[in-house]
Scaffold this active site. Structure first.
Site, PDB file in Angstrom:
ATOM      1  N   LYS A 194      -8.311   0.704  -5.048  1.00 31.65           N
ATOM      2  CA  LYS A 194      -7.234   1.687  -4.899  1.00 31.65           C
ATOM      3  C   LYS A 194      -7.509   2.817  -5.882  1.00 31.65           C
ATOM      4  CE  LYS A 194      -2.254   2.349  -5.158  1.00 31.65           C
ATOM      5  NZ  LYS A 194      -0.943   1.715  -5.314  1.00 31.65           N
ATOM      6  N   LYS A 247      -8.256   2.100  -0.337  1.00 31.68           N
ATOM      7  CA  LYS A 247      -7.145   3.038  -0.240  1.00 31.68           C
ATOM      8  C   LYS A 247      -7.391   4.237  -1.142  1.00 31.68           C
ATOM      9  CE  LYS A 247      -2.300   3.285  -1.403  1.00 31.68           C
ATOM     10  NZ  LYS A 247      -1.188   2.660  -2.026  1.00 31.68           N
TER      11      LYS A 247
END
Ligand code: PBG
Length: 322
Positions: A194, A247
């Site tokens: 992330k 992400k």
């Protein structure tokens, strides 16, 4: 000129015959925002057609999505300021409305997949994913809170726990607590790689969860780096994750690719709020064709190696392809 690649493109039947990547609604996970209110839906200004649903209306919304063929959902809570504190106590409180919504949805729709969000930010007065002390995000002190939140969600019937916080060691810590509490069947989808991204802006508007001070760069990854994604994935595998996630997705297709090449666990892409906002804005201006741009964007994530995709386009995609 013996080799003419165009021969393999000469008819739609041939093009279909040799098509390498496929995309269907089965691959998609639809994010939904839920509030502790009744009979209310409010559109998120930076995300056209995406709403904060009150806890009764969300049942109808899921029903509508299920009819369209969407089977997988991830739920994010919009928590009132008065319920927030430094240690995110409300995240595992008995009267937490998010847990109640999980129970209701699983009772009404037992066959759907329901995924949660695990991080402190929706519940924290600091707006950070971990515990803050003197401006520092504490790692090991955060883990027990994440684990309590996860066990409460498992108890409510969640299918997949989604730790989005990026604390070190959280997957193993949560896995152990789930197993000890009798939830060895509850899955974990780790937000493996992330990145500290500019593309989360509209989501933070939706949740009112922006950090009150500082940024998330001491825990979310540097967009310049690729090798760290491999290290994070190695740790997640060791610690017992069931799915890896990358992400954002669109600016990180190389990361999806490299994780899919190097690990056997399925890789999920999170097509985040800013990616949604940017495509919607261009389509609203008439600069891009909405339907074909959505399909091409999602297909690129599948081609890069994502088995599933969290995307705000899921419902529209289901409508388009029905
Ligand atoms: C926070 C969380 C964020 C998103 C999902 N979980 C935002 C953040 O890290 O600040 C972003 C999702 C999106 O932009 O669509 N735990």
């Amino acid at each position: 000129m013996y080799t003419r690649p165009r021969r393999n493109r000469k008819s739609s039947a041939i093009r279909n015959m040799i098509e390498e990547s496929h995309l269907s609604v089965n691959h998609l996970i639809y994010p939904l925002f839920v509030t502790d209110e009744e009979n209310k839906k409010t559109e998120i200004s930076s995300m056209p057609n995406i709403f904060r649903w009150s806890k009764d209306l969300i049942i109808k919304e899921v029903e509508e999505c299920v009819k369209l063929g969407v089977q997988n959902f991830v739920l994010f809570p919009v928590v009132q300021e008065v319920k927030k504190d430094k240690v995110a106590t409300y995240s595992y409180a008995d009267d937490n409305f998010y847990l109640e919504v999980i129970k209701n949805l699983k009772r009404e729709f037992p066959s759907i997949t329901l995924m949660s969000d695990v991080a402190l930010d929706p519940y924290s007065t600091d707006g950070h994913d971990g515990l803050v002390e003197n401006g520092e995000i504490l790692n090991d002190e955060t883990l027990p809170i994440l684990a309590k939140m996860s066990v409460a969600q498992a108890q409510a019937g969640i299918d997949i726990i989604g730790p989005s916080d990026m604390m070190d060691g959280r997957i193993g810590f949560i896995r152990e607590m789930l197993d000890e509490s009798g939830y060895s069947n509850t899955s974990i989808m780790s937000y493996t790689a992330k990145y500290a991204s500019a593309f989360y802006g509209p989501f933070r508007d939706a949740l009112d969860s922006a950090p009150k001070a500082g940024d998330k760069k001491t825990y979310q990854m540097n967009p310049a780096n690729k090798k760290e994604a491999i290290l994070e994935a190695m740790l997640d595998v060791e610690e017992g994750a069931d799915f890896l996630m990358v992400k954002p997705a669109l600016a990180y297709l190389d990361i999806i690719h490299i994780l899919n090449e190097n690990f056997t666990l399925p890789v999920t892409a999170y097509n985040v709020s800013g990616e949604y906002a940017m495509l919607c804005a261009a389509a609203q201006k008439g600069w891009l064709n909405y339907e074909s741009s959505v399909q091409e964007t999602l297909l690129s994530m599948r081609r890069a190696g994502a088995s599933s995709i969290l995307t705000y386009f899921a419902k529209d995609f289901a409508k388009m392809t029905k």
